[in-house]
Design a protein around this motif. Sequence first.
Motif, PDB file in Angstrom:
ATOM      1  N   SER A  97       0.824  -1.204   0.000  1.00  0.00           N
ATOM      2  CA  SER A  97       0.000   0.000   0.000  1.00  0.00           C
ATOM      3  C   SER A  97       0.858   1.253   0.000  1.00  0.00           C
ATOM      4  O   SER A  97       1.966   1.274   0.551  1.00  0.00           O
ATOM      5  CB  SER A  97      -0.919   0.034   1.231  1.00  0.00           C
ATOM      6  N   TRP A 117      -0.567  -4.351  -6.398  1.00  0.00           N
ATOM      7  CA  TRP A 117      -0.682  -5.793  -6.227  1.00  0.00           C
ATOM      8  C   TRP A 117       0.119  -6.524  -7.301  1.00  0.00           C
ATOM      9  O   TRP A 117       0.285  -6.024  -8.407  1.00  0.00           O
ATOM     10  CB  TRP A 117      -2.140  -6.240  -6.381  1.00  0.00           C
ATOM     11  N   VAL A 149       3.073  -1.811   3.852  1.00  0.00           N
ATOM     12  CA  VAL A 149       2.796  -0.405   3.560  1.00  0.00           C
ATOM     13  C   VAL A 149       4.137   0.299   3.459  1.00  0.00           C
ATOM     14  O   VAL A 149       4.981   0.183   4.355  1.00  0.00           O
ATOM     15  CB  VAL A 149       1.935   0.262   4.648  1.00  0.00           C
ATOM     16  N   THR A 205      -3.026   0.888  -3.586  1.00  0.00           N
ATOM     17  CA  THR A 205      -2.175  -0.279  -3.362  1.00  0.00           C
ATOM     18  C   THR A 205      -1.695  -0.854  -4.691  1.00  0.00           C
ATOM     19  O   THR A 205      -2.429  -0.844  -5.679  1.00  0.00           O
ATOM     20  CB  THR A 205      -2.945  -1.364  -2.583  1.00  0.00           C
ATOM     21  N   VAL A 257      -4.461  -4.368   3.387  1.00  0.00           N
ATOM     22  CA  VAL A 257      -3.999  -3.241   2.580  1.00  0.00           C
ATOM     23  C   VAL A 257      -5.199  -2.490   2.008  1.00  0.00           C
ATOM     24  O   VAL A 257      -6.297  -3.026   1.894  1.00  0.00           O
ATOM     25  CB  VAL A 257      -3.061  -3.687   1.431  1.00  0.00           C
TER      26      VAL A 257
END
Length: 248
Positions: free
Chosen positions: A125, A181, A218, A179, A174
Amino acid sequence: MKNIKVKYLESDISIVIPTKDRPKKIYNLLESISKQNFLCGRIIIVDGGKSIKKIIDKFKNKLNIEYYITKKPGQIRQRNFGLSKLDVNTKLVALFDDDIVLTRFALKNMLSFWNNTDSNTAAVSFNIINEKSEKHTFIKGLMGLTGPYQGKILSSGRNTSILSIKKDIRSQWVSGGATVWKFNILKNNYYPEKNVRWAILEDVIYSYPIGKIYPLYVSANSKVKHEHEYDLEMNRKYEYYGKSETLW
């Protein structure tokens, strides 16, 4: 962060943005992306409202934008539609809400994090820096409302914040709207669609089970701002949002 490093290029990050009737917000987001000096891959915008083609056209020469219109309601449906347009060559996907604004070097710092993280990492994130975490107190802790550590899921089912972090953290969940991925993770874990006006905590419900299998993080230096606006009438806002969050 000790496993084999996976190297990614700028072009390995594609972006998916669902939007609906918020032309100013999407302009601000695209403007912030265009100022990154970062040659990302495809930028897929899925519009569920009035056409924003005039805004998209302003960035055609700066960004590799693909613009799609869908009448299927719901942010999650729009996101899934955008993901369906990606191909097997996609490595990383940034999911942005349309009210996110990137600070300078946000994408470069995110790429750097991915190039130095665990090879099994599923998602990272961005750090939303213009909102603060809810203050933890002993009483709130007893009620299952807050916890002393960020990025945790409490026994009550409530999540603790991942806002304005001071250093990189491994998280149990998250954000759904800020974010990056691994595309393979998203492809193999379908985002369930729900008929709701506001899918509060959908990101927690989706990412928490994945976080039990793969690392979630994060990135403190990957900074963005969340320029949130409520779409409901003021006199009903608190009642609706409070009820929805409790039920979810």
